[in-house]
Design an enzyme around this catalytic site. Structure first.
Site, PDB file in Angstrom:
ATOM      1  N   SER A 180      14.923  20.852 -17.217  1.00 13.22           N
ATOM      2  CA  SER A 180      13.737  21.666 -17.503  1.00 13.22           C
ATOM      3  C   SER A 180      14.188  22.936 -18.197  1.00 13.22           C
ATOM      4  CB  SER A 180      13.038  22.007 -16.188  1.00 13.22           C
ATOM      5  OG  SER A 180      12.269  23.179 -16.333  1.00 13.22           O
TER       6      SER A 180
ATOM      7  N   HIS B 158       0.828  -1.217   0.000  1.00 15.37           N
ATOM      8  CA  HIS B 158       0.000   0.000   0.000  1.00 15.37           C
ATOM      9  C   HIS B 158       0.860   1.263   0.000  1.00 15.37           C
ATOM     10  CE1 HIS B 158      -3.331  -2.702   1.233  1.00 15.37           C
ATOM     11  NE2 HIS B 158      -2.401  -3.231   2.014  1.00 15.37           N
TER      12      HIS B 158
ATOM     13  N   LYS C 119      16.130  21.069 -12.086  1.00 17.05           N
ATOM     14  CA  LYS C 119      15.440  19.835 -12.425  1.00 17.05           C
ATOM     15  C   LYS C 119      16.305  18.792 -13.130  1.00 17.05           C
ATOM     16  CE  LYS C 119      11.477  19.021 -12.058  1.00 17.05           C
ATOM     17  NZ  LYS C 119      10.301  19.543 -12.709  1.00 17.05           N
TER      18      LYS C 119
ATOM     19  N   GLU D  94       9.246   7.840 -17.660  1.00 17.87           N
ATOM     20  CA  GLU D  94       7.874   8.332 -17.868  1.00 17.87           C
ATOM     21  C   GLU D  94       7.361   7.954 -19.253  1.00 17.87           C
ATOM     22  OE1 GLU D  94       7.516  12.378 -15.276  1.00 17.87           O
ATOM     23  OE2 GLU D  94       9.044  12.336 -16.818  1.00 17.87           O
TER      24      GLU D  94
END
Ligand code: ARG
Length: 459
Positions: A277, A156, A283, A290
């Site tokens: 970024s 979980h 970043k 992804e």
């Protein structure tokens, strides 16, 4: 160009309909398989005396030249051709004349295309299998390296019990080794030749289907001509296996994304596999992971498309089947691209064992071990479970860990506690003692590595 099927009709068709009907855009990648198939067909026709020896030789030579020409870029594939089969047959006839017109004896494009796809997908299976093998090898290699790197195992998304990073990586190796098996199984079922089924009902010529199949490395032939030309089960099976590879990659990607966040900082992706970024200079984004996660939807879509194309098509061949190629090619292309980037991304990431260890020290992930300790002293598990729950609550309120709590406080909860409890809840000990087969203990992880390596070697 005149259609090769201009028979009953003139073969002149509306330009938009012609474009709509054409598959050359996506089936030209099967030119090699189509040519090798035609060479085998000419050999068989010659051997059986259906065409003359001279014609057979002219065809084989002509096809060889075309293959070389396409490969060298000397023969451009006509983007307006109907499909790769008619393009190559047309090119052959243009070059060698009369004998070229004899090649299509005892054959239809229906069995021809069914054979070409099988041949082409065989190569695709081999490529993906190799990529899966590399992924498994990388995981085994890293699992050996991080066999003692303790990290929290989660359920979980809550810290649950201690495992090692090596054990966690091997869970993925198990998924990918099953994927390898699935591709192999589907490949075996696919590796029978439909050639000789002809349009749908076989042929009156005295052909030798098995000779032709053997030349092309098939293990056998399709046993029913109607099924042979209309079977695309192998596309569905392979797409399902590929969809599952993507599911595994996507789960892995999700963890990589979490682990490389500032909140976790368990791993750091190499610069070669992360992006920045355009506005936020701090970043370092896990774009590759992804994208793999995002592309999973595409491959699921390919599987659905294939299942739906087959649904409701009566026997035998229907033009719907032309829709098989884009879907299955896309599924293979996507999986190969994802695996090709994912494996080196994993191999080059920096693993922050200290942060994993620190995370394992919090979250009371040794609570089950404390309960087991009491069980070892004679307390029933359910009673121990409840008692440890209360202790966890007390520690949590005080802002301390189980290791921090003094023995005197433990003794207030039960007389069974003794100094040895601290060893029982030592995180490293907790992992080491998980000796059950398949567990995170060092010996078990070594056995897992051996198991996966053996499966790869036998492949
Ligand atoms: N381009 C077709 C396909 O991909 C080849 C088979 C055509 N057969 C036919 N009878 N029109 O399925």
């Amino acid at each position: 160009m005149a259609k090769l099927w201009a028979g009953r009709t003139s073969g002149i068709i509306d330009a938009a309909a012609d474009d709509f009907n054409s598959s050359i855009r996506f089936d030209s990648r099967m030119y090699r398989e189509d040519i090798l198939g035609s060479i085998a067909h000419a050999h068989m026709l010659g051997a059986k005396g259906i065409i003359s020896e001279n014609d057979m030789e002219a065809i084989v030579e002509g096809l060889g030249d075309i293959l070389e020409g396409i490969e060298k870029g000397a023969i451009p594939i006509d983007p307006h051709a109907e499909d790769i089969h008619s393009f190559i047959e047309g090119e052959l006839t243009r070059r060698i004349g009369e004998p070229g017109k004899r090649l299509h004896t005892a054959r239809s494009r229906n069995d021809q295309v069914a054979q070409d796809i099988r041949l082409y997908l065989r190569g695709q299976c081999d490529q993906v299998s190799e990529l899966l093998g590399k992924m498994c090898l990388t995981l085994c290699d890293m699992a050996g390296k991080y066999a003692d790197t303790v990290m929290p195992g989660y359920t979980h998304m809550q810290r649950a019990q201690p495992v090692t990073f090596g054990h966690h990586l091997m869970a993925y190796a198990m998924m990918f080794i099953r994927d390898l098996g699935r591709i192999k199984d589907a490949r075996t079922r696919m590796n029978v030749s439909p050639i000789g089924c002809c349009a749908l009902a076989g042929t009156t010529y005295d052909t030798d289907r098995r000779m032709e199949a053997a030349e092309l490395g098939f293990d056998g032939i399709c046993m029913n001509s109607l099924d042979g030309v209309s079977d695309r089960d192998f596309c569905v099976e392979l797409a399902a296996a590929l969809a599952l590879i993507m599911a595994h990659l996507s789960r892995f990607a999700e963890e990589i994304i979490l682990w490389s966040s500032w909140e976790f900082r368990f791993v750091q992706l190499s610069e070669a596999y992360s992006t920045g970024s355009s506005i936020m200079p701090q970043k370092k984004n896990p774009d590759m992971a992804e994208l793999a996660r995002g592309k999973t939807g595409r491959v699921y879509g390919d599987l659905m498309a294939l299942l739906t194309v087959l649904k409701g098509t009566p026997l035998a061949y229907n033009k719907d089947m032309q829709e098989d190629k884009e879907a299955i090619f896309d599924a293979f292309d996507t999986v190969a691209a994802c695996l090709g980037v994912f494996t080196p991304m994993i191999a080059t990431m920096k693993v922050n064992g200290e942060n994993m260890r620190a995370a394992a020290a919090g979250g009371f992930i040794n609570a089950t071990d404390l309960a087991d300790y009491l069980v070892g002293k004679g307390m029933p598990f359910r009673t121990a479970y409840k008692l440890v729950g209360e202790i966890v609550e007390e520690c949590s309120e005080k802002g301390i860990t189980l290791e921090d709590m003094p023995l005197d406080d433990y003794l207030m909860h039960s007389e069974l506690f003794g100094e040895d409890l601290y060893k029982a809840i030592d995180i490293d000990e907790c992992v080491k003692r998980r000796v059950s087969e398949g567990g995170p203990g060092g010996d078990s992880v070594s056995r897992q590595i051996k198991y996966v390596m053996e499966l790869i070697d036998n492949d």
